[in-house]
Write an enzyme that holds these catalytic residues in place. Structure first.
Site, short mmCIF file in Angstrom:
data_model
loop_
_atom_site.label_atom_id
_atom_site.label_comp_id
_atom_site.label_asym_id
_atom_site.label_seq_id
_atom_site.Cartn_x
_atom_site.Cartn_y
_atom_site.Cartn_z
N HIS A 228 3.03 55.44 35.06
CA HIS A 228 3.06 54.67 33.74
C HIS A 228 2.87 55.93 32.57
O HIS A 228 1.87 56.08 31.77
CB HIS A 228 1.85 53.68 33.49
CG HIS A 228 2.13 53.01 32.28
ND1 HIS A 228 3.01 52.01 32.14
CD2 HIS A 228 1.33 52.64 31.15
CE1 HIS A 228 2.87 51.30 31.14
NE2 HIS A 228 2.14 51.74 30.53
N ASP B 126 5.13 52.95 38.93
CA ASP B 126 4.08 52.46 37.56
C ASP B 126 3.22 51.51 38.11
O ASP B 126 3.65 50.32 38.44
CB ASP B 126 5.20 51.86 36.47
CG ASP B 126 4.22 51.79 35.13
OD1 ASP B 126 3.23 51.74 35.15
OD2 ASP B 126 5.15 51.69 34.11
N SER C 48 5.50 51.18 26.47
CA SER C 48 4.69 50.15 27.38
C SER C 48 4.65 48.81 26.30
O SER C 48 5.83 48.35 25.89
CB SER C 48 3.35 50.74 27.52
OG SER C 48 2.37 49.96 28.33
#
Length: 215
Positions: free
Chosen positions: A196, A164, A112
């Site tokens: 995610h 996601d 991320s």
């Protein structure tokens, strides 16, 4: 940079992996996961970002590599914060080099926000790296990114789930379109129904990538 989680190699280390967590996490968040797939001869360093107010989260303070203003592709970007974070990552790489691990035996990865920083820091690093792993992320400052010649051919894998809800797949796809034009040893893999986070298939792909590039 405050707290680093370090997992030492078994015996004399011949390689190092530096892995950067996502927004609001700590070095502990990924350390056991990467430890389980790393070679025994590699050191693992999972640093923890400093706590700072994050604009996107209403100014709430949390571990963050740099500020995030919006999820708009044309939104404001925290360039000074990204450059500061890049300097921290370079310091970690330099420390491993001083300890006897050459840069081309150091693999940089992240998830991320940490994946975004890994891409930015790795591709601009002035010496060749062993590889870059970028999970569920995007490339920041792409319009100003000056990829170092020695890292245009560094093995780079980008992974993204197609479900996601935080960093939408379109961000990963836009990043992929950019990187495909500039890197010669690059792959992008999309995982069906993955949100995610990570899953077993992605971890197997990461393990193979690590083994192939730190043999």
């Amino acid at each position: 940079m405050s707290r680093n989680v370090v997992v030492n190699a078994v015996g004399k280390p011949t390689a190092s992996i530096i892995f950067l967590h996502g927004l609001g996490d700590t070095g502990h968040g990924w350390s056991s996961t990467i430890k389980a797939i790393k070679p025994s001869y590699a050191n693992l360093i999972c640093p923890t970002a400093d706590i700072m107010p994050v604009t996107l989260n209403g100014g709430f303070p949390m571990p963050s590599w740099f500020d995030l203003y919006s999820l708009d592709t044309n939104g404001r970007v925290d360039e000074p914060g990204i450059e500061r974070a890049k300097a921290l990552v370079e310091g970690l790489i330099n420390a491993e080099e001083k300890a006897g691990i050459p840069s081309n035996r150091i693999l940089l990865g992240g998830f991320s926000q940490g994946g975004a920083l890994a891409l930015y820091s790795g591709l601009t690093y002035p010496k060749p790296l062993a590889g870059i792993i970028a999970l569920s992320c995007w490339i920041p400052l792409h319009d100003k990114l000056n990829i170092s010649e020695c890292n245009k051919k560094t093995p780079t894998i980008q992974c993204h789930g197609d479900a996601d809800p935080i960093v939408a797949l379109k961000w990963g796809q836009m990043t992929s379109e950019y990187l495909k034009k500039h890197l010669t040893n690059y792959s992008f893999k999309i995982y069906p129904r993955l949100q995610h986070s990570s899953n077993d298939e992605e971890l197997r792909d990461m393990k193979k990538f690590i083994e192939d590039n730190l043999k």
